[in-house]
Design a protein around this motif. Structure first.
Motif, PDB file in Angstrom:
ATOM      1  N   GLN A   1       0.800  -1.271   0.023  1.00  0.00           N
ATOM      2  CA  GLN A   1       0.250   0.020  -0.004  1.00  0.00           C
ATOM      3  C   GLN A   1       0.789   1.074  -0.059  1.00  0.00           C
ATOM      4  O   GLN A   1       2.006   1.135   0.505  1.00  0.00           O
ATOM      5  N   GLY A   2       0.505   2.177  -0.401  1.00  0.00           N
ATOM      6  CA  GLY A   2       1.064   3.499  -0.656  1.00  0.00           C
ATOM      7  C   GLY A   2       0.496   4.767  -0.178  1.00  0.00           C
ATOM      8  O   GLY A   2      -0.862   4.804  -0.255  1.00  0.00           O
ATOM      9  N   PHE A   3       1.236   5.786   0.398  1.00  0.00           N
ATOM     10  CA  PHE A   3       0.747   7.013   0.605  1.00  0.00           C
ATOM     11  C   PHE A   3       1.614   8.260  -0.206  1.00  0.00           C
ATOM     12  O   PHE A   3       2.731   8.085  -0.361  1.00  0.00           O
ATOM     13  N   ARG A   4       0.978   8.970  -0.667  1.00  0.00           N
ATOM     14  CA  ARG A   4       1.421  10.283  -1.583  1.00  0.00           C
ATOM     15  C   ARG A   4       1.027  11.510  -1.143  1.00  0.00           C
ATOM     16  O   ARG A   4      -0.259  11.878  -0.972  1.00  0.00           O
ATOM     17  N   PHE A   5       1.757  12.358  -0.565  1.00  0.00           N
ATOM     18  CA  PHE A   5       1.511  13.777  -0.259  1.00  0.00           C
ATOM     19  C   PHE A   5       1.599  14.823  -1.269  1.00  0.00           C
ATOM     20  O   PHE A   5       2.612  14.742  -2.109  1.00  0.00           O
TER      21      PHE A   5
ATOM     22  N   LEU B   1       6.182   5.037   1.041  1.00  0.00           N
ATOM     23  CA  LEU B   1       5.581   6.457   1.525  1.00  0.00           C
ATOM     24  C   LEU B   1       6.205   7.410   0.640  1.00  0.00           C
ATOM     25  O   LEU B   1       7.606   7.738   0.446  1.00  0.00           O
ATOM     26  N   ASP B   2       5.381   8.299   0.016  1.00  0.00           N
ATOM     27  CA  ASP B   2       5.985   9.194  -0.957  1.00  0.00           C
ATOM     28  C   ASP B   2       5.836  10.809  -0.472  1.00  0.00           C
ATOM     29  O   ASP B   2       4.571  10.969  -0.236  1.00  0.00           O
ATOM     30  N   PHE B   3       6.708  11.509   0.085  1.00  0.00           N
ATOM     31  CA  PHE B   3       6.333  12.703   0.649  1.00  0.00           C
ATOM     32  C   PHE B   3       6.134  13.911  -0.079  1.00  0.00           C
ATOM     33  O   PHE B   3       6.291  15.177   0.017  1.00  0.00           O
ATOM     34  N   GLY B   4       6.109  13.584  -1.583  1.00  0.00           N
ATOM     35  CA  GLY B   4       5.673  14.561  -2.734  1.00  0.00           C
ATOM     36  C   GLY B   4       7.066  15.402  -3.143  1.00  0.00           C
ATOM     37  O   GLY B   4       8.152  15.066  -2.664  1.00  0.00           O
TER      38      GLY B   4
END
Length: 231
Positions: free
Chosen positions: A68-72, A110-113
């Motif tokens: 799973q991933g998260f992107r800001f 985890l991609d902090f943008g």
């Protein structure tokens, strides 16, 4: 008062320009988006495999082997949200985390943008991955808490910060004149120069000011003509 006389139509046009200036700026929101990886474990090709999650991280319960991933980023809605970048699959992310009975492993991207998405004065950390070993009934939020503290939530349980980023703000609106963030893997779109986008202080653009000046000039000319006819 209606726009019937010679001067009033021009003044009404001026008011219309001023009244719609704010509406011309589309509004996006700065937030962490949540994604499911729709790919086969061990597959390195990640093109078009991220799917916007249909549940929030506090209710989603991933299985062992899920990624799973998260992107800001800044976006108007899920249709234009930037996807997490990177090509790591579950086998790569959890290579050093062996399976254990009574628990499950969840790969997290985890991609902090980009700098374009960052709040003023903030520098986004580099994207990273983590393998969370959690209880079998754990949620994605539990997995995230195991590897990316501190987390920050608002009063409505909206995820505001991962690993302390960003330090402030939560889903705040952002005016549409901001630079566009890149969605391509590893790419980062920087801010345009002040000469290209204006003074950057959120004020009217040069084009808008020129339009207002032109309408004002028409209003002056119309007033002069009206007085000349009366004389």
């Amino acid at each position: 008062m209606t726009c019937r006389r010679l001067v009033l139509p021009v003044l009404c046009l001026l008011l219309a320009v001023l009244g719609t200036a704010g509406q011309a700026q589309a509004v996006g929101y700065r937030y962490w988006s949540f994604w499911d990886r729709n790919s086969t474990a061990g597959t390195a090709d990640t093109a078009d495999t991220w799917v916007y999650a249909t549940q929030g991280p506090s209710t989603a319960r991933p299985s062992d082997g899920d990624v799973q991933g998260f992107r800001f980023s800044v976006s108007e809605d899920s249709k234009d949200s930037a996807k997490p970048r990177g090509a790591a699959d579950f086998a790569t992310i959890c290579a050093k985390t062996p399976a254990r009975e009574g628990s499950k492993r969840v790969g997290l991207v985890l991609d902090f943008g980009t700098a374009a998405d960052a709040p003023a004065g903030s520098t986004p950390p580099r994207p990273r991955t983590a393998c969370a070993r959690v209880d079998e009934d754990a949620t994605t939020a539990d997995a995230l808490a195991a590897v990316a503290k501190p987390l920050r939530y608002d009063t409505n349980a909206l995820l505001c910060a991962i690993a302390g980023y960003p330090s402030t703000g939560c889903g705040e609106p952002v005016s549409g004149d901001r630079p566009t963030a890149s969605t391509s893997p590893g790419a980062e779109t920087e801010s345009k120069s002040g000469a290209e986008k204006g003074d950057g202080d959120g004020g009217p653009s040069l084009g808008l000011m020129a339009g207002i000046a032109a309408v004002a000039a028409l209003a002056t000319a119309a007033t002069w003509q009206a007085r000349r006819r009366r004389n």
